[in-house]
Design an enzyme around this catalytic site. Structure first.
Site, PDB file in Angstrom:
ATOM      1  NE  ARG A 106     -34.269  -2.219  -5.294  1.00 24.30           N
ATOM      2  CZ  ARG A 106     -33.393  -2.564  -6.227  1.00 24.30           C
ATOM      3  NH1 ARG A 106     -33.821  -3.028  -7.390  1.00 24.30           N
ATOM      4  NH2 ARG A 106     -32.104  -2.433  -6.010  1.00 24.30           N
ATOM      5  CB  SER A 157     -19.292  -0.950 -12.729  1.00 20.36           C
ATOM      6  OG  SER A 157     -19.923   0.253 -13.121  1.00 20.36           O
ATOM      7  NE  ARG A 206     -17.779 -16.547  -3.901  1.00 24.44           N
ATOM      8  CZ  ARG A 206     -19.099 -16.404  -3.943  1.00 24.44           C
ATOM      9  NH1 ARG A 206     -19.866 -17.466  -3.783  1.00 24.44           N
ATOM     10  NH2 ARG A 206     -19.652 -15.225  -4.139  1.00 24.44           N
ATOM     11  CB  SER A 207     -15.998 -12.796   1.200  1.00 21.63           C
ATOM     12  OG  SER A 207     -17.288 -12.827   1.756  1.00 21.63           O
ATOM     13  CD  GLN A 209     -29.067   0.381 -16.813  1.00 22.63           C
ATOM     14  OE1 GLN A 209     -30.220   0.515 -17.191  1.00 22.63           O
ATOM     15  NE2 GLN A 209     -28.743  -0.503 -15.876  1.00 22.63           N
ATOM     16  CG  HIS A 233     -25.814   3.108 -14.760  1.00 28.63           C
ATOM     17  ND1 HIS A 233     -24.751   2.345 -15.189  1.00 28.63           N
ATOM     18  CD2 HIS A 233     -26.590   2.273 -13.999  1.00 28.63           C
ATOM     19  CE1 HIS A 233     -24.882   1.106 -14.715  1.00 28.63           C
ATOM     20  NE2 HIS A 233     -25.991   1.043 -13.991  1.00 28.63           N
ATOM     21  CB  CYS A 287     -28.234   1.910  -9.817  1.00 27.96           C
ATOM     22  SG  CYS A 287     -28.263   0.728 -11.175  1.00 27.96           S
ATOM     23  CB  VAL A 297     -22.570  -2.476  -3.491  1.00 27.98           C
ATOM     24  CG1 VAL A 297     -23.354  -1.545  -2.572  1.00 27.98           C
ATOM     25  CG2 VAL A 297     -23.030  -2.296  -4.937  1.00 27.98           C
ATOM     26  N   GLY A 348     -18.084  -7.480  -1.923  1.00 33.98           N
ATOM     27  CA  GLY A 348     -18.557  -7.137  -3.268  1.00 33.98           C
ATOM     28  C   GLY A 348     -18.261  -5.685  -3.620  1.00 33.98           C
ATOM     29  NE  ARG A 387     -25.029  -4.145 -18.272  1.00 31.63           N
ATOM     30  CZ  ARG A 387     -25.413  -3.878 -17.034  1.00 31.63           C
ATOM     31  NH1 ARG A 387     -25.029  -2.755 -16.433  1.00 31.63           N
ATOM     32  NH2 ARG A 387     -26.211  -4.713 -16.381  1.00 31.63           N
TER      33      ARG A 387
END
Length: 336
Positions: A98, A158, A37-38, A155, A240, A128, A12, A10, A233
């Site tokens: 979190r 991405s 998938r990866s 933002q 950002h 972020c 990140v 991905g 956005r």
């Protein structure tokens, strides 16, 4: 030092590879994990090709000291025990834990010591927008306690992932070519537009993104600070921006604030209106710090100050912050 990246393919995950290399992170072995998938893809790190392994419930994390995860909250919750059962410190970039009381939420410039108390061996990386805001707020909090914050975020595409960036490029091309516009990653066309919604709405009319800024800021800063956010956005590609109004217990002059920002950890002062110098996302993508400008007195509040910040949300807002947490743990000898 053995390090793992979960979600390596991905946006990140790829940033983790770059940041670990850039900062010469002290690792002896790197293992990469991903979805079906990866799995099987290969990435080059420090001259060596590393194949992505399929993330499974097995003993692949035996011997891993630090695991960086960026594969979404559901994946973190499903595999948390598998990743940590042999002693690995899990530094998670999702929203999974979190706000859990037994999981520290850490921004190294603000509350690094919180990372030392982790009952589940899990440390959460904040959202972020919260990360870059609290790095700036810390400089002001050191001068006078912040009572209230109003923030409007701008933002970049991405923030919704690499596919969202591709969609924005394609939308601009389609508009200019007079073709029908593809809309998949956002609720509406983002090209030539602004969308005043990020994440879903909650019962109080705020989105989950806006409520993250309220709740996470209080947890990170160990403060009764009140935060009211409006998250938007915008059709920028990366980094950002935030317009911030703070109310402190005593008045802080713009000069005092500039000095604090100039000395603040993780901050770069970019504030010269006469020369039209202020932070802009176009020029700050890929940079480590949070940039601060447009510092001025709030005309509507005697104890108010307002300023503008820009930060790369894939870098400082995600991968870099997590790597800085790991660097702190290594520095104080607190890994395993």
């Amino acid at each position: 030092m053995k390090v793992a990246i979960v979600g390596a393919s991905g946006a990140v995950g790829q940033e983790f590879l770059r940041v670990l290399d850039e900062r010469n992170f002290p690792l002896d072995e790197l293992v990469l994990f991903g979805s079906s998938r990866s799995a099987g893809r290969k990435y080059t790190f420090r001259g060596k090709q590393i194949e992505v392994k399929l993330l499974q419930h097995n003993d692949d994390f035996k011997g891993v000291d630090i695991a960086f995860t960026s594969a979404g909250a559901s994946t973190t919750k499903e595999f948390c025990e598998t990743i940590t059962k042999h002693g690995a410190v899990l530094i998670d970039n999702s929203s999974a834990y979190r706000m859990d009381a037994d999981v520290p939420l850490v921004v190294p410039e603000v509350n690094p010591e919180d990372a030392l108390n982790r009952p589940r061996n899990v440390i959460a990386n904040p959202n972020c927008t919260t990360i870059q805001m609290v790095v700036a707020l810390k400089a002001i909090e050191n001068l006078s306690h912040i009572k209230r914050v109003h923030v409007a975020t701008y933002q970049a595409a991405s923030g919704a992932g690499a596919a969202a960036m591709d969609e924005l490029y394609e939308q601009y091309r389609q508009v200019l070519a007079n073709e029908p516009v593809t809309v998949e990653k956002f609720a509406y066309q983002l090209a030539f537009n602004l969308i005043p919604q990020i994440d879903v709405f909650t019962d109080n009319g705020y989105t989950k993104e806006e409520m993250k800024m309220f709740n996470e800021t209080r947890k990170i800063m160990h403060s009764d600070i009140q935060v009211s956010a409006m998250c938007v956005r915008v059709p920028a590609l990366r980094s950002h921006s935030e317009s911030i109004w703070v109310e402190t217990e005593r008045p802080i002059s713009p000069e005092e604030a500039r000095e604090a920002f100039a000395k603040g950890e993780g901050l770069v002062l970019m504030d010269n209106p006469e020369k039209k110098e202020y932070p802009m996302p176009l020029f700050l993508a890929g940079k480590d710090p949070v940039y601060v400008g447009r510092i001025r007195k709030d005309l509507a509040n005697e104890n108010g100050l307002t300023f503008w910040i820009v930060g790369d949300q894939i870098k400082k807002g995600a991968a870099l912050n997590a790597v800085q947490i790991a660097e702190y743990l290594i520095k104080v000898g607190n890994v395993k």
